[in-house]
Write a protein that holds these residues in place. Structure first.
Motif, PDB file in Angstrom:
ATOM      1  N   VAL A 160      -8.106 -32.148 -21.867  1.00 26.66           N
ATOM      2  CA  VAL A 160      -8.937 -31.653 -20.770  1.00 26.66           C
ATOM      3  C   VAL A 160      -9.567 -30.339 -21.193  1.00 26.66           C
ATOM      4  N   ALA A 161     -10.637 -29.978 -20.519  1.00 25.63           N
ATOM      5  CA  ALA A 161     -11.366 -28.759 -20.860  1.00 25.63           C
ATOM      6  C   ALA A 161     -10.501 -27.528 -20.600  1.00 25.63           C
ATOM      7  N   LEU A 173      -1.439 -37.241 -15.536  1.00 27.46           N
ATOM      8  CA  LEU A 173      -2.166 -36.121 -14.939  1.00 27.46           C
ATOM      9  C   LEU A 173      -1.538 -35.697 -13.608  1.00 27.46           C
ATOM     10  N   ALA A 174      -1.016 -36.659 -12.858  1.00 31.80           N
ATOM     11  CA  ALA A 174      -0.365 -36.321 -11.591  1.00 31.80           C
ATOM     12  C   ALA A 174       0.897 -35.496 -11.834  1.00 31.80           C
ATOM     13  N   ARG A 175       1.710 -35.910 -12.819  1.00 32.97           N
ATOM     14  CA  ARG A 175       2.926 -35.154 -13.125  1.00 32.97           C
ATOM     15  C   ARG A 175       2.587 -33.756 -13.633  1.00 32.97           C
ATOM     16  N   ALA A 176       1.597 -33.684 -14.492  1.00 38.33           N
ATOM     17  CA  ALA A 176       1.221 -32.396 -15.066  1.00 38.33           C
ATOM     18  C   ALA A 176       0.655 -31.452 -14.011  1.00 38.33           C
ATOM     19  N   THR A 177      -0.130 -31.988 -13.083  1.00 37.52           N
ATOM     20  CA  THR A 177      -0.715 -31.160 -12.035  1.00 37.52           C
ATOM     21  C   THR A 177       0.350 -30.652 -11.078  1.00 37.52           C
ATOM     22  N   ALA A 178       1.388 -31.449 -10.855  1.00 39.24           N
ATOM     23  CA  ALA A 178       2.498 -30.985 -10.023  1.00 39.24           C
ATOM     24  C   ALA A 178       3.187 -29.787 -10.669  1.00 39.24           C
ATOM     25  N   ALA A 208      -5.684 -29.334 -11.508  1.00 36.55           N
ATOM     26  CA  ALA A 208      -6.434 -30.162 -10.565  1.00 36.55           C
ATOM     27  C   ALA A 208      -7.932 -29.934 -10.751  1.00 36.55           C
ATOM     28  N   GLY A 209      -8.638 -31.006 -10.989  1.00 35.57           N
ATOM     29  CA  GLY A 209     -10.077 -30.909 -11.163  1.00 35.57           C
ATOM     30  C   GLY A 209     -10.540 -30.584 -12.561  1.00 35.57           C
ATOM     31  N   ALA A 210      -9.608 -30.367 -13.495  1.00 34.18           N
ATOM     32  CA  ALA A 210     -10.005 -30.084 -14.880  1.00 34.18           C
ATOM     33  C   ALA A 210     -10.750 -31.281 -15.464  1.00 34.18           C
ATOM     34  N   LYS A 211     -11.788 -30.999 -16.217  1.00 29.62           N
ATOM     35  CA  LYS A 211     -12.610 -32.067 -16.797  1.00 29.62           C
ATOM     36  C   LYS A 211     -11.853 -32.760 -17.925  1.00 29.62           C
ATOM     37  N   VAL A 212     -11.720 -34.075 -17.823  1.00 25.14           N
ATOM     38  CA  VAL A 212     -11.060 -34.867 -18.866  1.00 25.14           C
ATOM     39  C   VAL A 212     -12.063 -35.136 -19.982  1.00 25.14           C
ATOM     40  N   LEU A 213     -11.691 -34.753 -21.200  1.00 24.00           N
ATOM     41  CA  LEU A 213     -12.578 -34.901 -22.352  1.00 24.00           C
ATOM     42  C   LEU A 213     -12.302 -36.167 -23.150  1.00 24.00           C
ATOM     43  N   GLN A 214     -11.041 -36.574 -23.200  1.00 19.88           N
ATOM     44  CA  GLN A 214     -10.694 -37.694 -24.081  1.00 19.88           C
ATOM     45  C   GLN A 214      -9.311 -38.225 -23.734  1.00 19.88           C
ATOM     46  N   HIS A 215      -9.114 -39.523 -23.952  1.00 21.86           N
ATOM     47  CA  HIS A 215      -7.805 -40.155 -23.862  1.00 21.86           C
ATOM     48  C   HIS A 215      -7.408 -40.621 -25.256  1.00 21.86           C
ATOM     49  N   ARG A 216      -6.154 -40.370 -25.659  1.00 26.36           N
ATOM     50  CA  ARG A 216      -5.727 -40.753 -26.997  1.00 26.36           C
ATOM     51  C   ARG A 216      -4.287 -41.272 -26.977  1.00 26.36           C
ATOM     52  N   VAL A 217      -3.979 -42.071 -27.994  1.00 25.39           N
ATOM     53  CA  VAL A 217      -2.634 -42.624 -28.148  1.00 25.39           C
ATOM     54  C   VAL A 217      -2.186 -42.458 -29.595  1.00 25.39           C
ATOM     55  N   GLY A 218      -0.948 -42.049 -29.775  1.00 19.75           N
ATOM     56  CA  GLY A 218      -0.345 -41.982 -31.107  1.00 19.75           C
ATOM     57  C   GLY A 218       0.995 -42.693 -31.102  1.00 19.75           C
ATOM     58  N   LEU A 219       1.337 -43.273 -32.230  1.00 19.49           N
ATOM     59  CA  LEU A 219       2.617 -43.969 -32.367  1.00 19.49           C
ATOM     60  C   LEU A 219       3.541 -43.131 -33.239  1.00 19.49           C
ATOM     61  N   ARG A 220       4.531 -42.514 -32.613  1.00 13.87           N
ATOM     62  CA  ARG A 220       5.471 -41.664 -33.343  1.00 13.87           C
ATOM     63  C   ARG A 220       6.425 -42.539 -34.164  1.00 13.87           C
TER      64      ARG A 220
END
Length: 306
Positions: free
Chosen positions: A192-193, A243-248, A254-266
């Protein structure tokens, strides 16, 4: 000195390659994925021993990496910064088992609502695209190379070939080392931005970790801990839950601009494997702590190459 081929161009492979080149070896890195294409590039990359065992070796490797990163944080262009943050808990907790690896670990008293305990500390936060570029440039300055190459097996040694091969293939060690104890632990994150947040937060007291890690231009928000899951496709419902857990935890999100979604396999394993087997040195299975263990493991690799 030896000619060494390192297989794998993530943070573990590049760190080992740099230390080997610094020790005077001729080093060539071969990898299917170039550094910015690896799982390492997805990482929030906060120093934190996560999904890695055994505790004694992980603590030693983590402490050494902390020292190196603290020094790199004083240098321009590395992508490494020292940032203060807090790990929070729903119940009272003991001092973390890795506490001896980090200076200045203090119990936090000013906690968000719903939390009973927390530990505040200042640790390295590594902006991975910048840092991976720095590692690659450092290796180049030492005469090492990085080449995209798809291998069907680890390179052979001897007779004009490499003297030693270092296997830093992470999850692909299932194939290259025939090690089926290595399994993926899927991690989904959002970028997020940046809106002025300078403090990180972590809640690892539930089945899914929640972390908010600020960087210079963005904030990495995660995450998931899905064992045995191979999908690299971001899931919208999972992103909403993260995002809900993080915002809590950090209402300013809340309202932060989402720039990208990513996935990594540890690449998780019952124990991190750093050992020599003939002319092959294995270094994989760092789980969610590849960055955190990278320099400590790299120096053990140098010792094993000899």
């Amino acid at each position: 000195m030896s000619r060494v081929i390192v297989v794998g161009a993530g943070v573990v492979g590049l760190s080992a390659a740099v230390r080997l080149a610094e020790a005077g070896h001729r080093v060539d890195v071969l990898a299917r994925d170039l550094p910015r294409e690896t799982t390492s590039a997805v990482a929030a990359a906060i120093w934190y021993p996560y999904l890695a065992l055994p505790r004694d070796r992980v603590t030693t490797w983590s402490a050494r990496s902390f020292e190196v990163f603290a020094d790199l944080a004083t240098k321009a262009g590395t992508g490494v910064e020292m940032r203060t943050g807090t790990e929070v808990f729903r119940e009272r907790t003991e001092r973390p088992w890795w506490g001896s690896a980090v200076p200045g670990l203090d119990r936090e008293t000013a906690l968000p609502p719903g939390y009973a305990d927390g530990w505040t500390l200042t640790v390295p936060v590594i902006e991975m695209p910048v840092y991976l570029d720095w590692l690659a440039a450092r290796l180049d300055s030492l005469g090492g190379t990085i080449t995209r190459h798809t291998l069907s097996a680890l390179p052979e040694t001897g007779a004009g070939r490499a003297d030693v091969v270092v296997n830093c293939t992470g999850l692909a060690a299932r194939h290259f080392a025939g090690d089926l104890t290595v399994e993926p632990v899927r991690g989904q994150v959002l970028r997020v931005a940046q809106f002025g947040l300078d403090r990180w937060w972590l809640d690892d007291s539930t089945d899914e970790p929640t972390y908010i890690v600020p960087r210079s231009r963005d904030i990495v928000v995660g995450g998931t801990e899905q064992r045995g899951e191979w999908s690299r496709t971001p899931d919208p419902a999972t992103a909403d839950a993260i995002l809900a857990r993080a915002t809590a935890l950090v209402p300013e999100l809340a309202g932060a601009k989402v720039l990208q979604h990513r996935v990594g396999l540890r690449p998780a394993r019952p124990a991190v494997r750093v050992e020599r087997e003939g002319d092959v040195v294995h270094c994989y299975g760092q789980g969610g702590a590849g960055v955190t263990l990278s320099w400590g493991c790299a120096e053990d690799v140098v010792a094993l190459v000899g």
